[in-house]
Design an enzyme around this catalytic site. Sequence first.
Site, PDB file in Angstrom:
ATOM      1  N   THR A  28       0.783  -1.309  -0.538  1.00 13.69           N
ATOM      2  CA  THR A  28       0.295  -0.038  -0.210  1.00 13.69           C
ATOM      3  C   THR A  28       0.764   0.900  -0.205  1.00 13.69           C
ATOM      4  O   THR A  28       1.964   0.964   0.764  1.00 13.69           O
ATOM      5  CB  THR A  28      -1.110  -0.179   1.305  1.00 13.69           C
ATOM      6  OG1 THR A  28      -0.133   0.172   1.928  1.00 13.69           O
ATOM      7  CG2 THR A  28      -1.476  -1.155   1.222  1.00 13.69           C
ATOM      8  N   ASP A  53      -3.244   5.983   2.314  1.00 17.69           N
ATOM      9  CA  ASP A  53      -2.555   7.597   2.529  1.00 17.69           C
ATOM     10  C   ASP A  53      -2.996   7.143   4.372  1.00 17.69           C
ATOM     11  O   ASP A  53      -4.116   7.177   4.540  1.00 17.69           O
ATOM     12  CB  ASP A  53      -3.202   9.458   2.220  1.00 17.69           C
ATOM     13  CG  ASP A  53      -2.717  10.054   3.050  1.00 17.69           C
ATOM     14  OD1 ASP A  53      -2.439   9.989   4.142  1.00 17.69           O
ATOM     15  OD2 ASP A  53      -3.141  11.205   2.656  1.00 17.69           O
ATOM     16  N   ASN A  80       4.713   0.688   8.697  1.00 18.55           N
ATOM     17  CA  ASN A  80       5.795   1.627   8.026  1.00 18.55           C
ATOM     18  C   ASN A  80       5.796   2.496   7.890  1.00 18.55           C
ATOM     19  O   ASN A  80       6.666   3.666   7.441  1.00 18.55           O
ATOM     20  CB  ASN A  80       6.848   0.276   6.210  1.00 18.55           C
ATOM     21  CG  ASN A  80       7.403   1.124   5.843  1.00 18.55           C
ATOM     22  OD1 ASN A  80       8.759   1.335   6.498  1.00 18.55           O
ATOM     23  ND2 ASN A  80       7.554   1.130   4.279  1.00 18.55           N
ATOM     24  N   SER A 131       9.893   2.017  13.537  1.00 17.12           N
ATOM     25  CA  SER A 131      10.234   2.905  14.492  1.00 17.12           C
ATOM     26  C   SER A 131      11.116   3.212  14.459  1.00 17.12           C
ATOM     27  O   SER A 131      11.940   2.939  12.990  1.00 17.12           O
ATOM     28  CB  SER A 131       9.866   2.169  16.788  1.00 17.12           C
ATOM     29  OG  SER A 131       9.879   3.357  17.206  1.00 17.12           O
ATOM     30  N   TYR A 145      10.402  14.657  14.715  1.00 18.79           N
ATOM     31  CA  TYR A 145      10.872  12.684  14.522  1.00 18.79           C
ATOM     32  C   TYR A 145      10.950  12.018  15.746  1.00 18.79           C
ATOM     33  O   TYR A 145      10.093  11.368  15.542  1.00 18.79           O
ATOM     34  CB  TYR A 145      11.788  12.600  13.554  1.00 18.79           C
ATOM     35  CG  TYR A 145      12.385  11.163  13.631  1.00 18.79           C
ATOM     36  CD1 TYR A 145      11.323  10.633  11.450  1.00 18.79           C
ATOM     37  CD2 TYR A 145      13.489  10.400  14.033  1.00 18.79           C
ATOM     38  CE1 TYR A 145      11.503   8.990  11.366  1.00 18.79           C
ATOM     39  CE2 TYR A 145      13.004   8.599  12.908  1.00 18.79           C
ATOM     40  CZ  TYR A 145      12.595   8.675  12.233  1.00 18.79           C
ATOM     41  OH  TYR A 145      12.981   7.207  11.966  1.00 18.79           O
ATOM     42  N   LYS A 149       8.036   9.535  17.475  1.00 18.69           N
ATOM     43  CA  LYS A 149       8.863   7.523  17.623  1.00 18.69           C
ATOM     44  C   LYS A 149       8.804   7.273  19.060  1.00 18.69           C
ATOM     45  O   LYS A 149       7.983   6.066  19.758  1.00 18.69           O
ATOM     46  CB  LYS A 149      10.027   7.654  17.459  1.00 18.69           C
ATOM     47  CG  LYS A 149      10.375   7.794  15.146  1.00 18.69           C
ATOM     48  CD  LYS A 149       9.363   6.487  15.000  1.00 18.69           C
ATOM     49  CE  LYS A 149       9.705   6.158  13.620  1.00 18.69           C
ATOM     50  NZ  LYS A 149       9.265   5.398  12.717  1.00 18.69           N
TER      51      LYS A 149
END
Length: 224
Positions: A28, A53, A80, A131, A145, A149
């Site tokens: 996807t 999305d 992912n 992660s 970021y 995470k």
Amino acid sequence: WSITGAGSGIGTATARAAVKAGDRVVATGRNLDKLRSALSDVVGDRLAFVQLDVGSEAQAKAAVDEAMQAFGRIDVLVNNAGNFYAGFFEELSPDQVRHQIETLLFGPMNVTRAVLPLMRQQRAGLVVTISSTAGISGGMFCTAYAAAKFGLEGWAESLAPEVAPFGIRTMLVEPGFFRTEMNAALVANPEFTAWVERRTPAGRWAEPHEIAGAAVFLASPAAR
């Protein structure tokens, strides 16, 4: 397998590795042409492409329906899809920080929420969440970021005991420094690359296929 962000990097490599292992994969991504181009070397009827999305709850539900139509079940979900806004915190705009967290944290939540009812019905399943070491240790230029995470880690760790009674397992994958389109600017920076070479046991950037191969093995019955 259902793999988000399969049009590049770890997502493409994981899709390729899973098909090579004999599994069926729903790849996807937001751009179907990019998906098909990235996986043009993978032939056969074990691969399907679905537009998604991860920021859209409606698309997440629709993608799960399409995956079920293609293969009848989802045994492994790989969260992912990602993006990366690097820079000093005060130079990142609120929209950039918000988009970072929307993609890296709320995106996996949207897709996992859509998949869990199926896995519960199956009484089996594995949710793999990509992660980062930035999710357990912050660093310069990674404020947005790392914030996303860190949140992802807390969500995934808290989800695990909720779904375990239904036969659903979870897995966090925490790569270090790896070469992909998302961090191309850092890879191209000689000073940062030299720093990576000093900091990593292998003395180099990791490649997406190395991370993907480990993830596919860890998801297999042989690793249990």
